[in-house]
Design a protein around this motif. Sequence first.
Motif, PDB file in Angstrom:
ATOM      1  N   ARG A 174       0.773  -1.176  -0.107  1.00  0.00           N
ATOM      2  CA  ARG A 174       0.111   0.110  -0.115  1.00  0.00           C
ATOM      3  C   ARG A 174       0.716   1.117  -0.092  1.00  0.00           C
ATOM      4  O   ARG A 174       1.949   1.412   0.527  1.00  0.00           O
ATOM      5  CB  ARG A 174      -0.992   0.066   1.349  1.00  0.00           C
ATOM      6  CG  ARG A 174      -1.592  -1.273   1.409  1.00  0.00           C
ATOM      7  CD  ARG A 174      -2.474  -1.576   0.351  1.00  0.00           C
ATOM      8  NE  ARG A 174      -3.546  -0.879   0.112  1.00  0.00           N
ATOM      9  CZ  ARG A 174      -4.409  -0.723  -1.095  1.00  0.00           C
ATOM     10  NH1 ARG A 174      -4.148  -1.458  -2.016  1.00  0.00           N
ATOM     11  NH2 ARG A 174      -5.329   0.009  -1.156  1.00  0.00           N
ATOM     12  N   VAL A 180      -2.532  -5.593   3.367  1.00  0.00           N
ATOM     13  CA  VAL A 180      -3.927  -6.052   3.219  1.00  0.00           C
ATOM     14  C   VAL A 180      -4.372  -6.939   4.093  1.00  0.00           C
ATOM     15  O   VAL A 180      -3.672  -8.059   4.025  1.00  0.00           O
ATOM     16  CB  VAL A 180      -4.069  -6.025   1.886  1.00  0.00           C
ATOM     17  CG1 VAL A 180      -5.561  -6.375   1.468  1.00  0.00           C
ATOM     18  CG2 VAL A 180      -3.644  -4.909   0.931  1.00  0.00           C
ATOM     19  N   ARG A 183     -10.257  -7.863   1.570  1.00  0.00           N
ATOM     20  CA  ARG A 183     -10.313  -7.420   0.112  1.00  0.00           C
ATOM     21  C   ARG A 183     -12.077  -7.413  -0.086  1.00  0.00           C
ATOM     22  O   ARG A 183     -12.857  -8.090   0.329  1.00  0.00           O
ATOM     23  CB  ARG A 183      -9.804  -8.222  -0.917  1.00  0.00           C
ATOM     24  CG  ARG A 183      -8.140  -7.958  -0.853  1.00  0.00           C
ATOM     25  CD  ARG A 183      -7.480  -8.104  -2.294  1.00  0.00           C
ATOM     26  NE  ARG A 183      -6.101  -7.853  -2.054  1.00  0.00           N
ATOM     27  CZ  ARG A 183      -5.661  -6.859  -2.700  1.00  0.00           C
ATOM     28  NH1 ARG A 183      -6.314  -6.060  -3.177  1.00  0.00           N
ATOM     29  NH2 ARG A 183      -4.407  -6.786  -2.722  1.00  0.00           N
ATOM     30  N   SER A 296      -8.498  -3.046   4.637  1.00  0.00           N
ATOM     31  CA  SER A 296      -9.245  -3.650   3.494  1.00  0.00           C
ATOM     32  C   SER A 296      -8.825  -2.956   2.214  1.00  0.00           C
ATOM     33  O   SER A 296      -8.610  -1.604   2.476  1.00  0.00           O
ATOM     34  CB  SER A 296     -10.692  -4.035   3.673  1.00  0.00           C
ATOM     35  OG  SER A 296     -10.992  -4.857   4.981  1.00  0.00           O
ATOM     36  N   ALA A 297      -8.835  -3.633   1.248  1.00  0.00           N
ATOM     37  CA  ALA A 297      -8.759  -2.877  -0.052  1.00  0.00           C
ATOM     38  C   ALA A 297      -9.752  -3.738  -1.303  1.00  0.00           C
ATOM     39  O   ALA A 297     -10.049  -4.622  -1.037  1.00  0.00           O
ATOM     40  CB  ALA A 297      -7.259  -3.343  -0.406  1.00  0.00           C
ATOM     41  N   GLY A 316      -0.505  -7.843   0.100  1.00  0.00           N
ATOM     42  CA  GLY A 316       0.057  -6.672  -0.048  1.00  0.00           C
ATOM     43  C   GLY A 316       1.479  -6.686   0.676  1.00  0.00           C
ATOM     44  O   GLY A 316       1.762  -5.585   1.208  1.00  0.00           O
TER      45      GLY A 316
END
Length: 351
Positions: A174, A180, A183, A296-297, A316
Amino acid sequence: MNPANLPFDSEAMLLGLRGWVECESPTWDAGAVERMLDIAAREMAIMGASIERIAGRQGFGGCVRARFPHPKQGEPGILIAGHLDTVHPVGTLEKLAWRREGNKCFGPGIFDMKGGNYLTLEAIRQLARASFTTPLPITVLFTPDEEVGTPSTRDIIEAEAARNKYVLVPEPGRPNNGVVTGRYAIARFNLEATGIDGMTTEDCTFSVGIVHGGQWVNCVATTCSGEALSMAKRQDDLDRGVERMLALSGTANDVKFKVTRGVTRPVWEPDAGTMALYEKARGVAKQMGIELPHGSAGGGSDGNFTGAMGIPTLDGLGVRGADAHTLNEHIEVDSLAERGRLMAGLLATLD
């Protein structure tokens, strides 16, 4: 074992990474992906791993599974899951040539995610050179189709994850040096419209020549097709979105519109196991003198599958950089060594 003491060298790592980046490997070119898998397989074989090649299907390349020597070989350990396909077609090197500008290095797929894959192997190499035996055995699985939703290898990833205690995913790090821990859910849809040419009158004509419609712009196409993607932070929200999309199918004034569901990634929400894994990583980072935020992504990864299975997953873990999937894709060179040490520290402490 203090990972900060391992002699990672970003410049040396960059030299090794160049061959990976200059082996272009777009998802839909199975032969190109196989050439990249050959490079990775050879490198891991030299490192002492036992290599298995798994044949591809559905027109995609295959997989490489590497198991590194360990006294507990065969017992649940650590799975490192990475993909070697990219979004960039062969020939992108002409527009996005390998080049170095200060702390930035550019190239197709360097950020997503060849840089992360490469630093992972360097972490394993460094531990071996230090004669350090990790508490758990390590398996690396490199796959060929993540960029299109992992349609041909989800079953392999999930099966391999189920045989292990932890999953580490070296997707791009990130921007805030974070990792991460969850997701969003993602669904893809295939769209097909038929009969648009029938709407033509003497006053106004209709012809599909954009998206996937027709062969020539001045030819009347009867059908056009396209793709759509939906993303949501919660599975219930995605499920409702899927229902709305599928409900669009129908016929009006002899124009037919058809929506079918494509590949889907389930939501991955961090559970206690993933957060405990994150805390271990945070402790390693603290030992190195750096902060390691998490969150979270959006944007899917194969961590969606393993995290949704309830297997502690940390994503990540790859290099820092920017502009993935563009002609400005690049990494921060110094993050190769920094993130390599973080990965080595995790491999050295997870038990």
